[in-house]
Design a protein around this motif. Structure first.
Motif, PDB file in Angstrom:
ATOM      1  N   THR A  20      40.201 -12.636  58.960  1.00 43.73           N
ATOM      2  CA  THR A  20      41.403 -11.858  59.282  1.00 43.73           C
ATOM      3  C   THR A  20      42.442 -11.929  58.171  1.00 43.73           C
ATOM      4  N   GLY A  21      42.458 -13.051  57.431  1.00 44.00           N
ATOM      5  CA  GLY A  21      43.407 -13.175  56.327  1.00 44.00           C
ATOM      6  C   GLY A  21      43.121 -12.185  55.217  1.00 44.00           C
ATOM      7  N   VAL A  22      41.847 -12.052  54.844  1.00 47.82           N
ATOM      8  CA  VAL A  22      41.453 -11.080  53.814  1.00 47.82           C
ATOM      9  C   VAL A  22      41.738  -9.659  54.301  1.00 47.82           C
ATOM     10  N   TYR A  23      41.391  -9.399  55.545  1.00 49.90           N
ATOM     11  CA  TYR A  23      41.642  -8.075  56.144  1.00 49.90           C
ATOM     12  C   TYR A  23      43.121  -7.705  56.032  1.00 49.90           C
ATOM     13  N   ALA A  24      43.990  -8.629  56.432  1.00 51.70           N
ATOM     14  CA  ALA A  24      45.424  -8.358  56.428  1.00 51.70           C
ATOM     15  C   ALA A  24      45.963  -8.175  55.011  1.00 51.70           C
ATOM     16  N   ARG A  25      45.548  -9.054  54.097  1.00 48.94           N
ATOM     17  CA  ARG A  25      46.060  -8.963  52.726  1.00 48.94           C
ATOM     18  C   ARG A  25      45.650  -7.657  52.052  1.00 48.94           C
ATOM     19  N   GLN A  26      44.412  -7.260  52.213  1.00 47.51           N
ATOM     20  CA  GLN A  26      43.939  -6.037  51.573  1.00 47.51           C
ATOM     21  C   GLN A  26      44.575  -4.793  52.196  1.00 47.51           C
ATOM     22  N   LEU A  27      44.719  -4.803  53.505  1.00 44.20           N
ATOM     23  CA  LEU A  27      45.332  -3.653  54.166  1.00 44.20           C
ATOM     24  C   LEU A  27      46.796  -3.523  53.772  1.00 44.20           C
ATOM     25  N   LEU A  28      47.489  -4.647  53.710  1.00 44.67           N
ATOM     26  CA  LEU A  28      48.888  -4.626  53.270  1.00 44.67           C
ATOM     27  C   LEU A  28      49.004  -4.095  51.848  1.00 44.67           C
ATOM     28  N   LYS A  29      48.117  -4.543  50.986  1.00 47.94           N
ATOM     29  CA  LYS A  29      48.133  -4.130  49.583  1.00 47.94           C
ATOM     30  C   LYS A  29      48.050  -2.616  49.451  1.00 47.94           C
ATOM     31  N   HIS A  30      47.187  -1.993  50.235  1.00 50.45           N
ATOM     32  CA  HIS A  30      46.987  -0.553  50.102  1.00 50.45           C
ATOM     33  C   HIS A  30      48.018   0.263  50.890  1.00 50.45           C
ATOM     34  N   LEU A  31      48.472  -0.265  52.021  1.00 47.52           N
ATOM     35  CA  LEU A  31      49.511   0.448  52.767  1.00 47.52           C
ATOM     36  C   LEU A  31      50.819   0.472  51.989  1.00 47.52           C
ATOM     37  N   ALA A  32      51.059  -0.570  51.187  1.00 45.21           N
ATOM     38  CA  ALA A  32      52.290  -0.638  50.394  1.00 45.21           C
ATOM     39  C   ALA A  32      52.359   0.475  49.351  1.00 45.21           C
ATOM     40  N   LEU A  33      51.226   1.089  49.022  1.00 39.99           N
ATOM     41  CA  LEU A  33      51.192   2.163  48.027  1.00 39.99           C
ATOM     42  C   LEU A  33      51.577   3.511  48.621  1.00 39.99           C
ATOM     43  N   ARG A  34      51.591   3.592  49.927  1.00 43.84           N
ATOM     44  CA  ARG A  34      51.889   4.884  50.573  1.00 43.84           C
ATOM     45  C   ARG A  34      53.381   5.164  50.566  1.00 43.84           C
ATOM     46  N   GLN A  35      53.716   6.415  50.308  1.00 44.68           N
ATOM     47  CA  GLN A  35      55.120   6.818  50.253  1.00 44.68           C
ATOM     48  C   GLN A  35      55.687   7.131  51.632  1.00 44.68           C
ATOM     49  N   ASP A  36      54.796   7.323  52.620  1.00 47.29           N
ATOM     50  CA  ASP A  36      55.252   7.712  53.958  1.00 47.29           C
ATOM     51  C   ASP A  36      55.340   6.520  54.910  1.00 47.29           C
ATOM     52  N   ILE A  37      55.173   5.305  54.377  1.00 51.67           N
ATOM     53  CA  ILE A  37      55.250   4.105  55.209  1.00 51.67           C
ATOM     54  C   ILE A  37      56.203   3.094  54.576  1.00 51.67           C
ATOM     55  N   ARG A  38      57.081   2.568  55.380  1.00 48.25           N
ATOM     56  CA  ARG A  38      57.978   1.484  54.948  1.00 48.25           C
ATOM     57  C   ARG A  38      57.593   0.241  55.733  1.00 48.25           C
ATOM     58  N   LEU A  39      57.124  -0.780  55.029  1.00 51.73           N
ATOM     59  CA  LEU A  39      56.608  -1.986  55.658  1.00 51.73           C
ATOM     60  C   LEU A  39      57.595  -3.150  55.581  1.00 51.73           C
TER      61      LEU A  39
END
Length: 219
Positions: A20-39
């Motif tokens: 779950t740690g790898v899952y979360a880190r990788q998903l966060l990494k790629h979601l942070a690149l989106r312009q339509d999402i503020r995390l």
């Protein structure tokens, strides 16, 4: 385009270096690149070092207080809450999405800490039913989640884990000198899971032994 303001509860996922740690880190990494999402990422409750038993107890109480009291209070200002590792608030003021990777704790409770099994059996069913949506990583897990928690099939969404093609390349040629330096020979199996009973490693070893006895495995 409206920006989606997302609260990400990393309280449990960030403690795990695998799964779950790898899952979360990788998903966060790629979601942070989106312009339509503020995390906004939250790491939950932490305590100072002290006696191991006291520390574990304080951590457990602190994480529960964070999940079910502090986090819902913070969530009022968000459009969505995502909990990437099973644990989410019992009640949330905004829509919530939970990633439930599997329900192995129900099938193999002896493989987990008793406190975790108790929590997963007594609290998680209510959080799953109150969530807006559930993410799982396979059709098999979806079937198990529906059977275990009685949620409607259209509430559970299968999103398989991705592959990092910068690190995993099927066409990559093995550096034989490097392989030999760490003891790898012509025939080998790479097991990337943790050394835990539920990973069924003995069966893997028995399979290798059977292949060897049949002359289908290198010396």
């Amino acid at each position: 385009m409206k920006t989606l303001h997302v609260a990400w509860d990393n309280c449990f996922a960030h403690r795990n270096q695998t799964g779950t740690g790898v899952y979360a880190r990788q998903l966060l990494k790629h979601l942070a690149l989106r312009q339509d999402i503020r995390l906004d990422v939250f790491r939950g409750y932490t305590t100072a070092r002290r006696d191991a038993r006291i520390s574990r107890a304080l951590h457990a109480m602190g994480r529960m207080a964070w999940t079910h009291i502090a986090l819902p209070v913070r969530a009022w200002e968000f459009d969505l809450l995502h909990s990437p590792a099973y644990v989410a608030p019992l009640a949330c003021p905004c829509p919530s999405v939970i990633t439930v990777h599997d329900v192995t704790h129900l099938y193999y409770p002896s493989h987990f800490a008793a406190q975790w099994v108790w929590y997963m059996k007594s609290v998680v069913p209510a959080t799953i039913k109150s969530a807006s949506a559930i993410i799982c990583v396979s059709g098999h897990s979806k079937h198990d989640i529906i059977a275990a928690y009685g949620v409607p099939p259209d509430k559970v969404h299968v999103i398989p884990n991705g592959v990092d093609h910068q690190r995993f390349m099927p066409s990559c040629v093995l550096d034989r000198n490097w392989a030999q330096s760490i003891g790898l020979r012509e025939n080998y199996i790479l097991h990337v899971g943790e050394l835990m009973h539920r990973k069924n490693i003995p069966t893997l070893l028995r399979a290798v032994d059977r292949l060897r006895s049949q002359g289908k495995w290198g010396a």
